[in-house]
Enzyme design. Structure first.
Site, PDB file in Angstrom:
ATOM      1  N   LYS A 199       0.377  -4.559  20.295  1.00 44.44           N
ATOM      2  CA  LYS A 199      -0.700  -3.559  20.194  1.00 44.44           C
ATOM      3  C   LYS A 199      -0.212  -2.432  19.299  1.00 44.44           C
ATOM      4  O   LYS A 199       0.994  -2.189  19.228  1.00 44.44           O
ATOM      5  CB  LYS A 199      -1.027  -2.986  21.585  1.00 44.44           C
ATOM      6  CG  LYS A 199      -2.407  -2.391  21.685  1.00 44.44           C
ATOM      7  CD  LYS A 199      -3.428  -3.453  22.025  1.00 44.44           C
ATOM      8  CE  LYS A 199      -4.833  -2.937  22.029  1.00 44.44           C
ATOM      9  NZ  LYS A 199      -5.757  -3.946  22.586  1.00 44.44           N
TER      10      LYS A 199
ATOM     11  N   ASP B  14      -9.727  -2.381  18.170  1.00 47.34           N
ATOM     12  CA  ASP B  14      -9.773  -1.895  19.560  1.00 47.34           C
ATOM     13  C   ASP B  14     -10.565  -0.583  19.457  1.00 47.34           C
ATOM     14  O   ASP B  14     -11.339  -0.407  18.501  1.00 47.34           O
ATOM     15  CB  ASP B  14      -8.350  -1.702  20.121  1.00 47.34           C
ATOM     16  CG  ASP B  14      -8.332  -1.513  21.640  1.00 47.34           C
ATOM     17  OD1 ASP B  14      -8.427  -2.512  22.365  1.00 47.34           O
ATOM     18  OD2 ASP B  14      -8.262  -0.357  22.109  1.00 47.34           O
TER      19      ASP B  14
HETATM   20  P1  NDP Z   1     -15.250   1.216  20.711  1.00 48.14           P
HETATM   21  O1  NDP Z   1     -14.470   2.232  19.970  1.00 48.14           O
HETATM   22  O2  NDP Z   1     -16.195   0.347  19.977  1.00 48.14           O
HETATM   23  O3  NDP Z   1     -16.065   1.892  21.903  1.00 48.14           O
HETATM   24  C1  NDP Z   1     -15.397   2.629  22.868  1.00 48.14           C
HETATM   25  C2  NDP Z   1     -16.407   3.195  23.845  1.00 48.14           C
HETATM   26  O4  NDP Z   1     -15.700   3.735  24.953  1.00 48.14           O
HETATM   27  C3  NDP Z   1     -17.222   4.324  23.262  1.00 48.14           C
HETATM   28  O5  NDP Z   1     -18.482   4.355  23.868  1.00 48.14           O
HETATM   29  C4  NDP Z   1     -16.387   5.538  23.628  1.00 48.14           C
HETATM   30  O6  NDP Z   1     -17.124   6.744  23.691  1.00 48.14           O
HETATM   31  C5  NDP Z   1     -15.890   5.151  24.999  1.00 48.14           C
HETATM   32  N1  NDP Z   1     -14.596   5.803  25.247  1.00 48.14           N
HETATM   33  C6  NDP Z   1     -13.467   5.672  24.523  1.00 48.14           C
HETATM   34  N2  NDP Z   1     -12.487   6.428  25.021  1.00 48.14           N
HETATM   35  C7  NDP Z   1     -13.008   7.059  26.071  1.00 48.14           C
HETATM   36  C8  NDP Z   1     -12.498   7.967  27.015  1.00 48.14           C
HETATM   37  N3  NDP Z   1     -11.236   8.400  26.960  1.00 48.14           N
HETATM   38  N4  NDP Z   1     -13.335   8.392  27.991  1.00 48.14           N
HETATM   39  C9  NDP Z   1     -14.606   7.969  28.031  1.00 48.14           C
HETATM   40  N5  NDP Z   1     -15.160   7.097  27.176  1.00 48.14           N
HETATM   41  C10 NDP Z   1     -14.368   6.646  26.222  1.00 48.14           C
HETATM   42  O7  NDP Z   1     -14.146   0.338  21.474  1.00 48.14           O
HETATM   43  P2  NDP Z   1     -14.290  -1.129  22.109  1.00 48.14           P
HETATM   44  O8  NDP Z   1     -15.665  -1.337  22.626  1.00 48.14           O
HETATM   45  O9  NDP Z   1     -13.714  -2.079  21.149  1.00 48.14           O
HETATM   46  O10 NDP Z   1     -13.264  -1.026  23.317  1.00 48.14           O
HETATM   47  C11 NDP Z   1     -13.664  -0.652  24.639  1.00 48.14           C
HETATM   48  C12 NDP Z   1     -12.645  -1.150  25.638  1.00 48.14           C
HETATM   49  O11 NDP Z   1     -12.539  -2.580  25.543  1.00 48.14           O
HETATM   50  C13 NDP Z   1     -11.205  -0.642  25.434  1.00 48.14           C
HETATM   51  O12 NDP Z   1     -10.585  -0.535  26.700  1.00 48.14           O
HETATM   52  C14 NDP Z   1     -10.541  -1.775  24.658  1.00 48.14           C
HETATM   53  O13 NDP Z   1      -9.149  -1.773  24.818  1.00 48.14           O
HETATM   54  C15 NDP Z   1     -11.194  -2.968  25.333  1.00 48.14           C
HETATM   55  N6  NDP Z   1     -11.168  -4.224  24.602  1.00 48.14           N
HETATM   56  C16 NDP Z   1     -11.677  -4.306  23.333  1.00 48.14           C
HETATM   57  C17 NDP Z   1     -11.674  -5.525  22.680  1.00 48.14           C
HETATM   58  C18 NDP Z   1     -12.274  -5.687  21.342  1.00 48.14           C
HETATM   59  O14 NDP Z   1     -12.315  -6.833  20.863  1.00 48.14           O
HETATM   60  N7  NDP Z   1     -12.773  -4.653  20.692  1.00 48.14           N
HETATM   61  C19 NDP Z   1     -11.078  -6.728  23.289  1.00 48.14           C
HETATM   62  C20 NDP Z   1     -10.653  -6.545  24.655  1.00 48.14           C
HETATM   63  C21 NDP Z   1     -10.693  -5.335  25.263  1.00 48.14           C
HETATM   64  P3  NDP Z   1     -16.961   7.835  22.520  1.00 48.14           P
HETATM   65  O15 NDP Z   1     -17.641   7.223  21.334  1.00 48.14           O
HETATM   66  O16 NDP Z   1     -17.610   9.060  23.039  1.00 48.14           O
HETATM   67  O17 NDP Z   1     -15.479   8.008  22.304  1.00 48.14           O
HETATM   68  O1  2IT Z   2      -7.517  -5.791  23.904  1.00 45.28           O
HETATM   69  C1  2IT Z   2      -7.790  -6.763  23.166  1.00 45.28           C
HETATM   70  O2  2IT Z   2      -7.678  -7.926  23.556  1.00 45.28           O
HETATM   71  C2  2IT Z   2      -8.247  -6.473  21.801  1.00 45.28           C
HETATM   72  N1  2IT Z   2      -8.406  -5.310  21.452  1.00 45.28           N
HETATM   73  C3  2IT Z   2      -8.487  -7.601  20.852  1.00 45.28           C
HETATM   74  C4  2IT Z   2      -7.194  -8.098  20.272  1.00 45.28           C
HETATM   75  C5  2IT Z   2      -7.332  -9.115  19.162  1.00 45.28           C
HETATM   76  O3  2IT Z   2      -6.280  -9.419  18.577  1.00 45.28           O
HETATM   77  O4  2IT Z   2      -8.424  -9.610  18.893  1.00 45.28           O
END
Ligand code: NDP
Ligand code: 2IT
Length: 462
Positions: free
Chosen positions: A143, A183
């Protein structure tokens, strides 16, 4: 949202007859990592599940597998300098944690958020090791990211930052070494700029990042994969009870990549999504977020980069400033924003309101005490390393397509994603079944651990 981290002493549960060994192990790392609470939280949850397995299998104990897994293979930290639109020099910190490469090249996302520090990235990299093992694909865990805050930055500033970040990172990654992805704060726009700079410096067009645009080596269904996967995992859990999401009231947190495609799939399957959120608050739409409203959210968040509050203004529903959506009664909850966004009180509220399935789109969104509430209530609870593995799984499929120099159809990728989520579910059941209840936390941790541990044993003391 709460960022509080509960400590071991407050939450000592689950270990049963092995509590002393768990305490002893945690004691060895807690003192020197006192500044890394998120990492300790993630390690402790895994230790509680796998120490009983280690105690029964001396080969894991003698080879100090858990001690080795909790010390990253390598960590890179670097200065990232870039120039903003006013011509001012900006300085950020960049990181890449290469946690464990036993079963494949390091693989895991990049997070750009002001809260990013070594503890958060080590927790995410550690979770990624087990998650990637569960996908059935050959990927190690890593990461990275930066404390850079993309909010309010122009496109040009984002490009400048991404180029500066990749100028440093490019020496440590490669398609057979370490393959980053998105992420929080890193989506298709950022991956594009990062890819362009890698290609520019290294003079090679290779699959060094996943989540790429479809025009230059991306995979269909990668944007959707994490959210869809979390919903498929929930469907698998519900299937054990002869149930599904049709007609269910669903609460989703977040409004980013994972939340958007979670909502989309729930809607496809006949469920009703009644909340979405961002870091400022949540919207409650009792009529349900339909396809048209979701298209508005996607445009708002992905193009206009606005706030979820604007949804409430447009559709005339409630907006709750500074609050999380867990107080809204529901059947199913999909925490899809960030770590520790759902605490013990929230978990109790959800359970007492009748919520009986929780599938974690985010990484470690529930505090240890919240997890304990769900397990005690014996609801269907899918932890992130299993439930959100669909994202990295399709990243693995993107790597395969890049290696083959071809692209698969949407249906082909979606079918493989569904098969992988089913496989992960079965593996969790195999290792987590306890009477008529499945502890998916235990199941995911043990299944992931055994695969990585056996690979480490085979490769000797390194
Ligand atoms: P995005 O940046 O697309 O969206 C993040 C969302 O979470 C936004 O709505 C944001 O609000 C909110 N957010 C972020 N930080 C905070 C915080 N500290 N407190 C409250 N709200 C928060 O990210 P993703 O959708 O990609 O990721 C969301 C979660 O999913 C994370 O935990 C990530 O690690 C996990 N994840 C993502 C994957 C991926 O493929 N993208 C894969 C597996 C897991 P705001 O815009 O106001 O900051
Ligand atoms: O937390 C996760 O699994 C991710 N942000 C996606 C990682 C990836 O390599 O697609």
């Amino acid at each position: 949202m709460s960022e509080s981290v509960e400590t071991m002493s407050e939450t000592a549960v689950a270990g049963g007859e092995y509590q002393a060994q768990i305490e002893e192990f945690m004691g060895t790392i807690r003192d020197r990592l006192v500044n890394q609470p998120e990492f300790l939280q993630a390690v402790e949850e895994v230790a509680e599940s796998v120490i009983p397995v280690i105690e029964k299998n001396p080969r894991y104990k003698e080879a100090k597998i858990l001690e080795r897994l909790t010390e990253p293979d390598k960590v890179f930290m670097f200065r990232v300098c870039w120039v903003d639109d006013k011509g001012e020099v900006q300085v950020n910190r960049g990181f890449r944690v290469q946690m464990c490469g036993a079963i494949g090249p390091y693989k895991g996302g990049l997070r750009f958020h002001p809260s990013v520090n070594l503890s958060i990235l080590k927790f995410l990299a550690f979770e990624q090791v087990f998650k990637n093992a569960l996908t059935t694909l050959p990927m190690g865990g890593g990461k990275g990211g930066s404390n850079f805050d993309p909010k309010g930055k122009s496109d040009r500033e984002i490009m400048n930052f991404c180029q500066a970040f990749m100028s440093k990172l490019c020496h440590h990654i490669g398609p057979r070494t370490d393959v980053p992805a998105g992420d929080i704060g890193v989506g298709s726009r950022e991956i594009g700029y990062l890819f362009g700079q890698y290609k520019n410096i290294r003079n090679e067009f290779v699959g060094v990042l996943t989540g790429k645009g479809i025009e230059y080596g991306g995979s269909l269904v990668r944007p959707e994969a994490t959210g869809y996967g979390a919903v498929y995992f929930a469907q698998n859990m519900l299937g054990t009870k002869g149930d599904n999401l049709e007609g269910k009231t669903v609460v989703v947190s977040g409004a980013g990549n994972v939340a958007q495609y979670t909502a989309e799939k729930v809607i496809h399957l006949g469920g009703k999504v009644v909340t979405l959120s961002d870091s400022a608050g949540y919207i409650h739409d009792p009529a349900g977020v339909d396809t048209e409203k979701l298209a508005f959210v996607m445009d708002l968040k992905n193009n206009k980069r606005g706030r979820i509050k604007e949804y409430a203004e447009k559709y005339g529903c409630e907006y709750h400033e500074g609050k999380t959506p867990w107080e809204v009664p529901c059947d199913a909850a999909f925490p899809s924003a960030t770590q520790n966004e759902l605490n013990e009180e929230d978990a109790k509220t959800l359970v007492s309101n009748g919520c009986f399935v929780i599938s974690e789109g985010a990484n470690m969104p529930c505090t240890p005490k919240a997890t304990a509430v769900f397990l005690k209530a014996k609801v269907l609870y899918g932890p992130g390393k299993a439930a959100n593995a669909g994202g990295v799984a399709v990243s693995g499929l993107e790597m395969t397509q890049n290696a083959l120099m071809l692209g698969w159809t949407r249906d082909a990728v979606d079918n493989k994603l569904q098969a992988i989520m089913k496989d992960i579910h079965e593996n969790c059941v195999k290792h987590g079944k306890d009477g008529d209840y499945v502890d998916y936390v235990k199941g995911a941790n043990i299944a992931g651990f055994i695969k990585v541990a056996d690979a480490m044993l085979a490769q000797g003391i390194i």
